[in-house]
Scaffold this motif. Structure first.
Motif, PDB file in Angstrom:
ATOM      1  N   GLY A   1       1.109  -0.897   0.004  1.00 47.61           N
ATOM      2  CA  GLY A   1      -0.083  -0.522   0.252  1.00 47.61           C
ATOM      3  C   GLY A   1       1.168   1.511  -0.051  1.00 47.61           C
ATOM      4  N   ASP A   2      -0.053   2.123   0.331  1.00 42.67           N
ATOM      5  CA  ASP A   2       0.742   3.766   0.825  1.00 42.67           C
ATOM      6  C   ASP A   2       1.795   4.218   1.428  1.00 42.67           C
ATOM      7  OD1 ASP A   2      -0.950   4.705  -2.339  1.00 42.67           O
ATOM      8  OD2 ASP A   2      -2.603   4.440  -0.668  1.00 42.67           O
ATOM      9  N   ILE A   3       1.439   2.910   2.889  1.00 45.29           N
ATOM     10  CA  ILE A   3       1.601   3.410   3.889  1.00 45.29           C
ATOM     11  C   ILE A   3       2.746   1.791   3.949  1.00 45.29           C
ATOM     12  CG2 ILE A   3       1.586   4.093   6.152  1.00 45.29           C
ATOM     13  CD1 ILE A   3       0.079   6.421   5.848  1.00 45.29           C
ATOM     14  N   VAL A   4       3.466   1.350   4.285  1.00 48.79           N
ATOM     15  CA  VAL A   4       4.265   0.481   4.767  1.00 48.79           C
ATOM     16  C   VAL A   4       4.938  -0.025   6.087  1.00 48.79           C
ATOM     17  CG1 VAL A   4       5.344  -1.725   4.573  1.00 48.79           C
ATOM     18  CG2 VAL A   4       4.798  -0.396   2.116  1.00 48.79           C
ATOM     19  N   ILE A   5       3.750  -0.610   7.369  1.00 47.66           N
ATOM     20  CA  ILE A   5       4.647  -0.209   8.539  1.00 47.66           C
ATOM     21  C   ILE A   5       5.151  -1.587   8.349  1.00 47.66           C
ATOM     22  CG2 ILE A   5       4.187  -0.063  11.186  1.00 47.66           C
ATOM     23  CD1 ILE A   5       1.309   1.129   9.749  1.00 47.66           C
ATOM     24  N   LEU A   6       6.583  -1.719   9.292  1.00 49.00           N
ATOM     25  CA  LEU A   6       7.670  -3.162   9.815  1.00 49.00           C
ATOM     26  C   LEU A   6       6.652  -3.160  11.129  1.00 49.00           C
ATOM     27  CD1 LEU A   6      10.318  -1.398   7.964  1.00 49.00           C
ATOM     28  CD2 LEU A   6       8.705  -3.060   7.082  1.00 49.00           C
ATOM     29  N   ALA A   7       6.103  -3.815  12.002  1.00 51.19           N
ATOM     30  CA  ALA A   7       5.855  -4.508  12.795  1.00 51.19           C
ATOM     31  C   ALA A   7       6.386  -5.781  13.115  1.00 51.19           C
ATOM     32  CB  ALA A   7       3.700  -4.381  12.925  1.00 51.19           C
ATOM     33  N   VAL A   8       7.270  -5.796  12.698  1.00 55.33           N
ATOM     34  CA  VAL A   8       8.341  -7.061  12.913  1.00 55.33           C
ATOM     35  C   VAL A   8       9.711  -7.088  14.127  1.00 55.33           C
ATOM     36  CG1 VAL A   8       7.797  -7.622  11.037  1.00 55.33           C
ATOM     37  CG2 VAL A   8       9.913  -5.875  10.869  1.00 55.33           C
ATOM     38  N   PRO A   9       9.795  -7.773  14.827  1.00 57.10           N
ATOM     39  CA  PRO A   9      11.456  -7.268  15.368  1.00 57.10           C
ATOM     40  C   PRO A   9      12.150  -6.892  14.488  1.00 57.10           C
ATOM     41  CG  PRO A   9      10.660 -10.046  15.686  1.00 57.10           C
ATOM     42  CD  PRO A   9       9.257  -9.454  14.548  1.00 57.10           C
ATOM     43  N   TYR A  10      13.344  -6.203  14.727  1.00 60.13           N
ATOM     44  CA  TYR A  10      14.026  -5.492  14.382  1.00 60.13           C
ATOM     45  C   TYR A  10      15.101  -7.016  13.504  1.00 60.13           C
ATOM     46  CZ  TYR A  10      18.563  -2.887  12.850  1.00 60.13           C
ATOM     47  OH  TYR A  10      19.148  -1.695  11.969  1.00 60.13           O
ATOM     48  N   PRO A  11      15.207  -7.989  13.862  1.00 60.64           N
ATOM     49  CA  PRO A  11      16.236  -8.911  12.891  1.00 60.64           C
ATOM     50  C   PRO A  11      15.783  -9.432  11.975  1.00 60.64           C
ATOM     51  CG  PRO A  11      16.289  -9.381  15.303  1.00 60.64           C
ATOM     52  CD  PRO A  11      15.366  -8.155  14.920  1.00 60.64           C
ATOM     53  N   ALA A  12      14.573  -9.292  11.734  1.00 60.94           N
ATOM     54  CA  ALA A  12      13.797  -9.787  10.562  1.00 60.94           C
ATOM     55  C   ALA A  12      13.712  -8.476   9.473  1.00 60.94           C
ATOM     56  CB  ALA A  12      12.218  -9.736  10.741  1.00 60.94           C
ATOM     57  N   VAL A  13      14.324  -7.293   9.824  1.00 62.28           N
ATOM     58  CA  VAL A  13      13.659  -6.027   8.799  1.00 62.28           C
ATOM     59  C   VAL A  13      14.700  -6.091   8.135  1.00 62.28           C
ATOM     60  CG1 VAL A  13      13.957  -3.376   8.416  1.00 62.28           C
ATOM     61  CG2 VAL A  13      13.340  -4.556  10.405  1.00 62.28           C
ATOM     62  N   ASP A  14      16.478  -6.593   7.908  1.00 60.88           N
ATOM     63  CA  ASP A  14      16.881  -6.514   6.761  1.00 60.88           C
ATOM     64  C   ASP A  14      16.001  -7.478   5.263  1.00 60.88           C
ATOM     65  OD1 ASP A  14      18.577  -5.579   7.696  1.00 60.88           O
ATOM     66  OD2 ASP A  14      19.686  -7.200   8.528  1.00 60.88           O
ATOM     67  N   GLY A  15      15.708  -8.949   5.867  1.00 65.26           N
ATOM     68  CA  GLY A  15      15.040  -9.724   4.909  1.00 65.26           C
ATOM     69  C   GLY A  15      14.068  -8.942   4.177  1.00 65.26           C
ATOM     70  N   ILE A  16      13.009  -7.865   4.515  1.00 69.70           N
ATOM     71  CA  ILE A  16      12.139  -7.470   3.832  1.00 69.70           C
ATOM     72  C   ILE A  16      12.778  -6.403   3.456  1.00 69.70           C
ATOM     73  CG2 ILE A  16      10.257  -5.807   4.545  1.00 69.70           C
ATOM     74  CD1 ILE A  16       9.546  -6.999   7.395  1.00 69.70           C
ATOM     75  N   VAL A  17      13.381  -6.127   3.773  1.00 73.20           N
ATOM     76  CA  VAL A  17      14.413  -4.718   3.370  1.00 73.20           C
ATOM     77  C   VAL A  17      14.555  -5.721   1.738  1.00 73.20           C
ATOM     78  CG1 VAL A  17      15.946  -3.316   2.765  1.00 73.20           C
ATOM     79  CG2 VAL A  17      15.200  -3.357   4.891  1.00 73.20           C
ATOM     80  N   ALA A  18      15.299  -6.724   1.707  1.00 72.05           N
ATOM     81  CA  ALA A  18      16.095  -7.366   0.464  1.00 72.05           C
ATOM     82  C   ALA A  18      14.805  -7.539  -0.414  1.00 72.05           C
ATOM     83  CB  ALA A  18      17.147  -8.743   0.872  1.00 72.05           C
ATOM     84  N   THR A  19      14.372  -8.432   0.241  1.00 73.81           N
ATOM     85  CA  THR A  19      12.795  -8.592  -0.296  1.00 73.81           C
ATOM     86  C   THR A  19      12.472  -8.066  -1.880  1.00 73.81           C
ATOM     87  OG1 THR A  19      12.222 -10.968   0.397  1.00 73.81           O
ATOM     88  CG2 THR A  19      11.404 -10.232  -0.746  1.00 73.81           C
ATOM     89  N   TYR A  20      12.321  -6.773  -0.994  1.00 75.20           N
ATOM     90  CA  TYR A  20      10.821  -5.520  -1.115  1.00 75.20           C
ATOM     91  C   TYR A  20      11.381  -4.487  -1.691  1.00 75.20           C
ATOM     92  CZ  TYR A  20       6.921  -8.759  -0.086  1.00 75.20           C
ATOM     93  OH  TYR A  20       6.071 -10.055   0.280  1.00 75.20           O
ATOM     94  N   LYS A  21      12.887  -4.353  -2.142  1.00 69.83           N
ATOM     95  CA  LYS A  21      13.424  -3.323  -1.719  1.00 69.83           C
ATOM     96  C   LYS A  21      12.787  -2.444  -2.969  1.00 69.83           C
ATOM     97  CE  LYS A  21      17.701  -0.580  -1.619  1.00 69.83           C
ATOM     98  NZ  LYS A  21      19.638  -0.956  -1.947  1.00 69.83           N
ATOM     99  N   ASP A  22      12.531  -2.623  -4.509  1.00 74.90           N
ATOM    100  CA  ASP A  22      12.081  -2.052  -5.589  1.00 74.90           C
ATOM    101  C   ASP A  22      10.615  -1.956  -5.388  1.00 74.90           C
ATOM    102  OD1 ASP A  22      14.885  -2.109  -6.811  1.00 74.90           O
ATOM    103  OD2 ASP A  22      14.258  -4.111  -7.744  1.00 74.90           O
ATOM    104  N   ALA A  23      10.158  -2.723  -4.216  1.00 79.26           N
ATOM    105  CA  ALA A  23       8.521  -2.642  -4.621  1.00 79.26           C
ATOM    106  C   ALA A  23       8.330  -1.100  -3.348  1.00 79.26           C
ATOM    107  CB  ALA A  23       7.578  -3.469  -4.000  1.00 79.26           C
ATOM    108  N   LEU A  24       9.028  -1.168  -1.991  1.00 82.22           N
ATOM    109  CA  LEU A  24       9.370  -0.251  -1.760  1.00 82.22           C
ATOM    110  C   LEU A  24       9.145   1.333  -1.779  1.00 82.22           C
ATOM    111  CD1 LEU A  24      10.315  -1.912   1.446  1.00 82.22           C
ATOM    112  CD2 LEU A  24       8.603  -1.108   1.499  1.00 82.22           C
ATOM    113  N   ALA A  25       9.995   1.594  -3.470  1.00 83.33           N
ATOM    114  CA  ALA A  25      10.160   2.751  -3.617  1.00 83.33           C
ATOM    115  C   ALA A  25       9.059   4.028  -3.997  1.00 83.33           C
ATOM    116  CB  ALA A  25      11.213   2.475  -4.816  1.00 83.33           C
ATOM    117  N   GLY A  26       9.374   4.794  -3.453  1.00 82.43           N
ATOM    118  CA  GLY A  26       8.029   5.638  -3.536  1.00 82.43           C
ATOM    119  C   GLY A  26       7.101   6.110  -2.182  1.00 82.43           C
ATOM    120  N   LYS A  27       7.099   5.020  -1.333  1.00 84.93           N
ATOM    121  CA  LYS A  27       6.454   4.290  -0.172  1.00 84.93           C
ATOM    122  C   LYS A  27       7.111   5.200   0.846  1.00 84.93           C
ATOM    123  CE  LYS A  27       4.254   1.160  -2.779  1.00 84.93           C
ATOM    124  NZ  LYS A  27       2.996   1.113  -3.595  1.00 84.93           N
TER     125      LYS A  27
END
Length: 190
Positions: A39-65
């Motif tokens: 969506g327009d707003i993406v919330i990272l409601a995960v433990p901090y160690p899980a963030v790297d995996g989300i960023v790696a998987t969704y980096k392009d999709a997160l652009a502009g969000k």
């Protein structure tokens, strides 16, 4: 209204989903799938160690969000320190990894119970502190919570994420040590 994507399905994600839906937004919760529509707003409601995996998987999709970091980057082994540089924050690390997004820090000083009840210790209204460098992103974030029963206060630039993370850390230590309840926490009175 906005479309909100929340990574995570735990207590915080559920409480945030309820508040955003109450405000009239469309919300989807994302688990471990690697092909979710964001969506327009993406919330990272995960433990901090899980963030790297989300960023790696969704980096392009997160652009502009607008990416909202709610993590508290604790050392969960010792529960005695933050795992980010002393002059930085998890939010700043995420902003470096996602240069084409507008990263905000919010919700990390709130417990799920205070988001769900809209009260801190049944006394103060729940206030969400938000830090970020983009005024438009903060305005969109605040507008998406209009009607949620939560107050939003602009805590300043993304540099203030450092203080928000220290406050969130202290609040967690107090709750784990049973000095405060999980319905308690810090309230903001104006």
């Amino acid at each position: 209204m906005a479309t909100i994507s929340i990574f995570g399905k735990g207590n915080m994600a559920q409480a945030l989903k309820a508040r955003y839906e109450e405000a009239g937004n469309t919300v989807n919760l994302i688990g471990r799938e690697a092909d979710a529509t964001l969506g327009d707003i993406v919330i990272l409601a995960v433990p901090y160690p899980a963030v790297d995996g989300i960023v790696a998987t969704y980096k392009d999709a997160l652009a502009g969000k607008i990416v909202v970091d709610i993590t508290n980057p604790l050392n969960f082994e010792t529960f005695d320190e933050l795992v980010v540089p002393a002059d930085g924050s998890a939010a700043a690390e995420i902003a470096k990894a996602l240069p084409n997004t507008n990263v905000l820090k919010a919700f990390n000083t709130n417990f799920a119970a205070s988001l769900a009840s809209k009260k801190v210790a049944d006394a103060a209204d729940t206030t969400v502190l938000v830090a970020g460098d983009d005024a438009g992103a903060k305005e969109a974030f605040t507008a998406a919570l209009d009607g949620s029963g939560l107050a939003v206060v602009d805590a300043g630039s993304l540099k203030r994420a450092r203080e928000l993370e220290a406050t969130g850390f202290l609040q967690l230590v107090l709750a784990v040590g049973e000095k405060i309840s999980w319905t308690g926490g810090f309230g903001l009175y104006k």
